[in-house]
Design an enzyme around this catalytic site. Structure first.
Site, PDB file in Angstrom:
ATOM      1  N   GLU A   1      40.451  47.289  44.793  1.00 54.46           N
ATOM      2  CA  GLU A   1      41.021  45.996  44.392  1.00 54.46           C
ATOM      3  C   GLU A   1      42.265  46.256  43.564  1.00 54.46           C
ATOM      4  OE1 GLU A   1      38.074  43.829  42.188  1.00 54.46           O
ATOM      5  OE2 GLU A   1      37.712  45.434  40.774  1.00 54.46           O
TER       6      GLU A   1
ATOM      7  N   ASP B   1      43.086  43.436  32.873  1.00 53.69           N
ATOM      8  CA  ASP B   1      43.959  43.391  34.051  1.00 53.69           C
ATOM      9  C   ASP B   1      45.436  43.248  33.664  1.00 53.69           C
ATOM     10  OD1 ASP B   1      41.523  43.226  35.529  1.00 53.69           O
ATOM     11  OD2 ASP B   1      41.504  41.046  35.269  1.00 53.69           O
TER      12      ASP B   1
HETATM   13  O1  FUB Z   1      39.110  40.643  35.860  1.00 56.50           O
HETATM   14  C1  FUB Z   1      38.311  40.306  36.950  1.00 56.50           C
HETATM   15  C2  FUB Z   1      38.393  41.357  37.996  1.00 56.50           C
HETATM   16  O2  FUB Z   1      37.953  42.594  37.478  1.00 56.50           O
HETATM   17  C3  FUB Z   1      39.801  41.653  38.441  1.00 56.50           C
HETATM   18  O3  FUB Z   1      40.341  40.673  39.243  1.00 56.50           O
HETATM   19  C4  FUB Z   1      39.585  42.966  39.055  1.00 56.50           C
HETATM   20  O4  FUB Z   1      40.747  43.663  39.348  1.00 56.50           O
HETATM   21  C5  FUB Z   1      38.730  43.644  37.994  1.00 56.50           C
HETATM   22  O5  FUB Z   1      39.503  44.168  36.962  1.00 56.50           O
END
Ligand code: FUB
Length: 437
Positions: free
Chosen positions: A198, A21
């Site tokens: 997301e 991320d």
């Molecule tokens: O790293 C955990 C979760 O996985 C993140 O918050 C999302 O965006 C995905 O990458």
């Protein structure tokens, strides 16, 4: 204390820990990287072995996108009063600067139940005087947010906006203090209805606001974007920035920035953990726009960005091009993927090409090559293309342990060159690196 800098300029860029991320920002002329920190679930903590596990955040900085310095842990789950320190849920963060203060936004599971009876994710802020910290976490998460993956945009007029996700992508204004919402959360409309969305990352270029995010259109995430004329939209779905991972990593997560006149895409892959896609690593590739402002699709590369100095170890396994068939890569040690890869030249005339090697600073007289070739073999190093001028020939007697060899090179024009290494005999040769001296 600073950890030793890692020197790669290839993908993945950090090779001694997992970094997912990646939120990249330019502060004071340097690039700062604020990723999440994937680890394997520790034993005895009642954690799901096959799920994300993150206890803290590191920050990294670079002034050339090649050498990265790890400034160590800036926030950990034990340190934040509202975070459930048994949850290992410190997911995707972001950091912005306002009036000389650095605001680090991070999601994590709360200790206490919310009005809906669920503990769930809150988003907290930690504040520092310097990009690398020390960061002081606020005692409470931001009121009014239930979600993950915070991203903050400070618009040209000074108004700050916070974006986050929880099924949908939300936006709200932030107050001047950067710690409280200044408007009701708005679920951004006109994005795909089907499939998880997301990881919002919003940036502005030439008056266009780009809302970028990972979305599961098919089975795993790919990076998509929408364009609009205002930070709160409306946004129009526009296209794909990066297709699904060739390694089948279920997630991807992006940040995009301009630095020294070039745009870059930061994203993650599970290349250092091919069997477990919750241990991810940051990669960087160049990003380009079309004349109408749309984004050209980015293909993930091994080579990454930046020049490699001819006098450094050049790991050709991060190749730009290779012969098909005949050339392949493999881990040096499958039990320690952080040790990196080797190049396998398995048939006569098999080759790998590694672009952008910088020969400008010095005159090199020889080249050192580290190989493993139990039946012996021969290599040629060529300049600029597989058909290019031969600058060195290395004859390899049979050797059944990794060994270094040094041979003289022809004069190389002081410039940036592509290098090609060719196996000129039929015997398979394994290559760790080459470097010029
Ligand atoms: O790293 C955990 C979760 O996985 C993140 O918050 C999302 O965006 C995905 O990458």
């Amino acid at each position: 204390m600073l950890a030793a800098p890692s020197l790669w300029g290839q993908n993945p860029v950090i090779r001694d820990q997992f970094t997912a991320d990646p939120s990249a920002r330019v502060f004071n002329g340097k690039v700062y990287l604020y990723p999440s920190h994937d680890i394997l679930a520790p034993e005895g903590k009642n954690l799901r072995k096959e799920w994300f596990c993150m206890a803290d955040y590191h920050v990294f900085s670079s002034d050339d996108l090649i050498r990265w310095t790890d400034h160590g842990v800036i926030v950990s789950q034990e340190q934040v009063p509202w975070v459930d320190s048994t949850s290992y849920s410190m997911w995707a963060p972001d950091c912005v600067e306002r009036n000389g203060k650095y605001y680090f936004y991070f999601p994590a599971n709360k200790k206490t139940q919310g009005p809906n009876g669920r503990r769930g994710f809150g988003i907290g802020v930690a504040v520092a005087d310097h990009p690398e910290g020390p960061y002081i976490p606020q005692p409470e998460p931001i009121q009014g947010i239930f979600g993950i993956d915070p991203n903050v945009l400070i618009d040209k007029d000074g108004q700050a906006y916070i974006y986050w996700s929880m099924g949908q992508i939300f936006v709200a204004k932030l107050k001047e203090n950067m710690l409280e919402l200044d408007s009701e959360p708005l679920a951004i409309p006109n994005l795909p209805n089907k499939g998880l969305k997301e990881g919002p990352w919003v940036f502005e270029r030439n008056g266009i606001y780009y809302l970028t995010f990972p979305h599961v259109e098919n089975k795993i995430e790919r990076l998509e974007y929408a364009m609009g004329n205002h930070p709160m939209g409306p946004f129009t779905m526009t296209g794909i920035i990066m297709d699904e991972s060739p390694l089948n990593c279920w997630t991807n997560h992006q940040s995009i920035l301009e630095w020294k006149g070039q745009w870059f895409l930061f994203y993650h892959q599970n290349e250092l953990s091919p069997k477990f896609d919750k241990n991810r690593s940051t990669c960087i590739d160049s990003l380009f726009f079309n004349a109408d402002g749309t984004i050209r699709k980015v293909t993930p590369t091994f080579r990454g960005v930046g020049l490699t100095h001819a006098g450094d170890e050049i790991h050709l396994d991060r190749y730009s091009l290779k012969s098909e068939p005949g050339a392949a890569i493999a881990f040096l040690d499958t039990t320690d993927t952080f040790a990196g890869w080797k190049t396998l030249l398995q048939s006569p005339q098999a080759w790998v090409q590694y672009n952008s090697v910088d020969f400008r600073a010095e005159r090199f007289k020889s080249v050192r090559v580290k190989t493993f070739a139990p039946r012996g073999g021969a290599l040629e190093i060529r300049l600029d293309s597989p058909e290019g001028a031969v600058i060195a020939q290395v004859n390899l007697p049979a050797h059944d342990a990794w060994q270094e060899w040094e041979v003289k090179t022809k004069k190389v024009k002081p410039a940036v060159h592509n290098l090609v290494v060719v196996a000129t005999q039929g015997n398979p040769v394994e290559l760790d690196w080459i470097k010029f001296e």
